[in-house]
Write a protein that holds these residues in place. Structure first.
Motif, PDB file in Angstrom:
ATOM      1  N   VAL A  12      74.689  25.894  77.833  1.00  0.00           N
ATOM      2  CA  VAL A  12      74.840  25.077  76.541  1.00  0.00           C
ATOM      3  C   VAL A  12      74.051  24.045  76.889  1.00  0.00           C
ATOM      4  CG1 VAL A  12      76.579  23.643  75.576  1.00  0.00           C
ATOM      5  CG2 VAL A  12      77.368  25.493  76.444  1.00  0.00           C
ATOM      6  N   ASP A  13      73.405  23.461  75.667  1.00  0.00           N
ATOM      7  CA  ASP A  13      72.353  22.477  75.423  1.00  0.00           C
ATOM      8  C   ASP A  13      72.823  21.310  76.026  1.00  0.00           C
ATOM      9  OD1 ASP A  13      69.793  21.269  74.312  1.00  0.00           O
ATOM     10  OD2 ASP A  13      71.124  20.074  73.185  1.00  0.00           O
ATOM     11  N   HIS A  14      71.909  20.751  77.189  1.00  0.00           N
ATOM     12  CA  HIS A  14      72.360  19.651  77.965  1.00  0.00           C
ATOM     13  C   HIS A  14      72.343  18.417  77.157  1.00  0.00           C
ATOM     14  CE1 HIS A  14      72.509  16.901  81.401  1.00  0.00           C
ATOM     15  NE2 HIS A  14      71.605  16.252  80.793  1.00  0.00           N
ATOM     16  N   ALA A  15      71.530  18.283  75.996  1.00  0.00           N
ATOM     17  CA  ALA A  15      71.520  17.027  75.339  1.00  0.00           C
ATOM     18  C   ALA A  15      72.769  17.028  74.439  1.00  0.00           C
ATOM     19  CB  ALA A  15      70.310  17.143  74.216  1.00  0.00           C
ATOM     20  N   SER A  16      73.375  18.100  73.867  1.00  0.00           N
ATOM     21  CA  SER A  16      74.473  18.126  73.107  1.00  0.00           C
ATOM     22  C   SER A  16      75.552  17.741  74.087  1.00  0.00           C
ATOM     23  CB  SER A  16      74.714  19.515  72.757  1.00  0.00           C
ATOM     24  OG  SER A  16      73.899  19.967  71.479  1.00  0.00           O
ATOM     25  N   HIS A  17      75.605  18.035  75.289  1.00  0.00           N
ATOM     26  CA  HIS A  17      76.740  17.875  76.272  1.00  0.00           C
ATOM     27  C   HIS A  17      76.663  16.153  76.449  1.00  0.00           C
ATOM     28  CE1 HIS A  17      78.162  18.014  80.657  1.00  0.00           C
ATOM     29  NE2 HIS A  17      78.799  17.273  80.122  1.00  0.00           N
ATOM     30  N   GLU A  18      75.443  15.731  76.538  1.00  0.00           N
ATOM     31  CA  GLU A  18      75.411  14.175  76.757  1.00  0.00           C
ATOM     32  C   GLU A  18      75.769  13.302  75.697  1.00  0.00           C
ATOM     33  OE1 GLU A  18      74.281  12.439  79.554  1.00  0.00           O
ATOM     34  OE2 GLU A  18      74.533  14.521  80.421  1.00  0.00           O
ATOM     35  N   ARG A  19      75.489  13.694  74.514  1.00  0.00           N
ATOM     36  CA  ARG A  19      75.875  13.191  73.169  1.00  0.00           C
ATOM     37  C   ARG A  19      77.510  13.426  73.060  1.00  0.00           C
ATOM     38  NH1 ARG A  19      71.437  15.834  70.798  1.00  0.00           N
ATOM     39  NH2 ARG A  19      72.723  17.583  70.223  1.00  0.00           N
ATOM     40  N   ALA A  66      81.659  20.777  82.128  1.00  0.00           N
ATOM     41  CA  ALA A  66      80.687  20.991  83.333  1.00  0.00           C
ATOM     42  C   ALA A  66      80.839  22.864  83.301  1.00  0.00           C
ATOM     43  CB  ALA A  66      81.232  20.472  84.334  1.00  0.00           C
ATOM     44  N   MET A  67      81.927  23.280  83.044  1.00  0.00           N
ATOM     45  CA  MET A  67      82.053  24.550  82.773  1.00  0.00           C
ATOM     46  C   MET A  67      81.313  25.466  81.817  1.00  0.00           C
ATOM     47  SD  MET A  67      86.245  24.926  83.902  1.00  0.00           S
ATOM     48  CE  MET A  67      86.183  26.636  83.851  1.00  0.00           C
ATOM     49  N   THR A  68      81.307  24.827  80.651  1.00  0.00           N
ATOM     50  CA  THR A  68      80.372  25.474  79.592  1.00  0.00           C
ATOM     51  C   THR A  68      78.675  25.232  79.820  1.00  0.00           C
ATOM     52  OG1 THR A  68      80.787  23.384  78.032  1.00  0.00           O
ATOM     53  CG2 THR A  68      82.314  25.182  77.861  1.00  0.00           C
ATOM     54  N   GLY A  69      78.683  24.225  80.632  1.00  0.00           N
ATOM     55  CA  GLY A  69      77.232  24.012  81.030  1.00  0.00           C
ATOM     56  C   GLY A  69      76.687  24.795  82.007  1.00  0.00           C
ATOM     57  N   LEU A  70      77.453  25.649  82.678  1.00  0.00           N
ATOM     58  CA  LEU A  70      77.104  26.962  83.471  1.00  0.00           C
ATOM     59  C   LEU A  70      76.521  28.070  82.817  1.00  0.00           C
ATOM     60  CD1 LEU A  70      80.164  26.940  85.882  1.00  0.00           C
ATOM     61  CD2 LEU A  70      77.601  25.836  86.487  1.00  0.00           C
TER      62      LEU A  70
END
Length: 207
Positions: free
Chosen positions: A178-185, A171-175
């Motif tokens: 960072v690519d949302h799709a990579s996060h979901e994977r 969540a912090m790196t998402g700020l």
């Protein structure tokens, strides 16, 4: 027939309402503008109260920041309780546990607490106030997630903590975009790995 007038609020009720208005204004300022811009003057303007009234409740900016720590914790615990309550016993699983954690991390209160975490690094008074409150929040999150998983396996508490830490970091790196799709994977791979770590499925199922 004349309408019955509303009962007058007590002094205690008026005091509590004013304090809540100031804390709401502080919360929104931290969310929208960050810690550095959340000044006494800015909060006073947003809350629509006299400076003397604000200073009666919070004599300094430091006391205002300490006050908002507990307010943010209450908000996060409210979100957590609501999220955990939605998970029916028949639906207990790691997927649902992830949903509970994400509910907390995606709420505006988490962004506000990030502002407070960073500020507390160089503010001893804020750090002193923040640590015990956040410890209680961490314990509540851990307990709620463990309950949603719904197993007494001795390895589960550690895996719950790994899950919370992984999602918090993501969540912090998402700020930072960072690519949302990579996060979901990443999250899907971790959820798939958990039964493997518990010996419930074969390692081949992870891939």
């Amino acid at each position: 027939m004349s309408p019955v007038p509303a009962p007058r609020r007590t002094q205690g009720e008026r005091t509590a309402a004013t304090r809540a208005r100031v804390l709401d204004a502080t919360f929104n300022c931290l969310l929208e503008r960050g810690h550095a811009a959340t000044t006494i003057a800015e909060v006073q303007d947003r809350a629509g109260v006299a400076r003397g009234t604000l200073l009666h409740h919070f004599p300094t900016r430091a006391s205002l920041m300490v006050g908002v720590v507990e307010d943010v914790a209450r908000r996060r615990l409210g979100v957590l309780r609501a999220g955990a309550a939605e998970e029916a016993p028949a639906e207990r699983s790691w997927e649902r546990a992830v949903a509970v954690v994400r509910g907390d991390l995606e709420h505006p209160a988490f962004l506000v607490v990030l502002e407070l975490w960073v500020a507390a690094r160089t503010d001893p008074a804020l750090l002193e106030a923040l640590v015990p409150v956040e410890r209680a929040v961490f314990e509540a999150v851990h307990g709620a997630v463990t309950e949603v998983v719904g197993t007494t396996d001795a390895r589960v508490p550690t895996l719950v903590q790994f899950t919370i830490d992984l999602l918090t970091g993501a969540a912090m790196t998402g700020l930072l975009g960072v690519d949302h799709a990579s996060h979901e994977r990443l999250v899907r791979r971790w959820v798939a790995a958990l039964p493997v770590l518990l010996g419930e499925t074969d390692a081949d199922s992870w891939f």
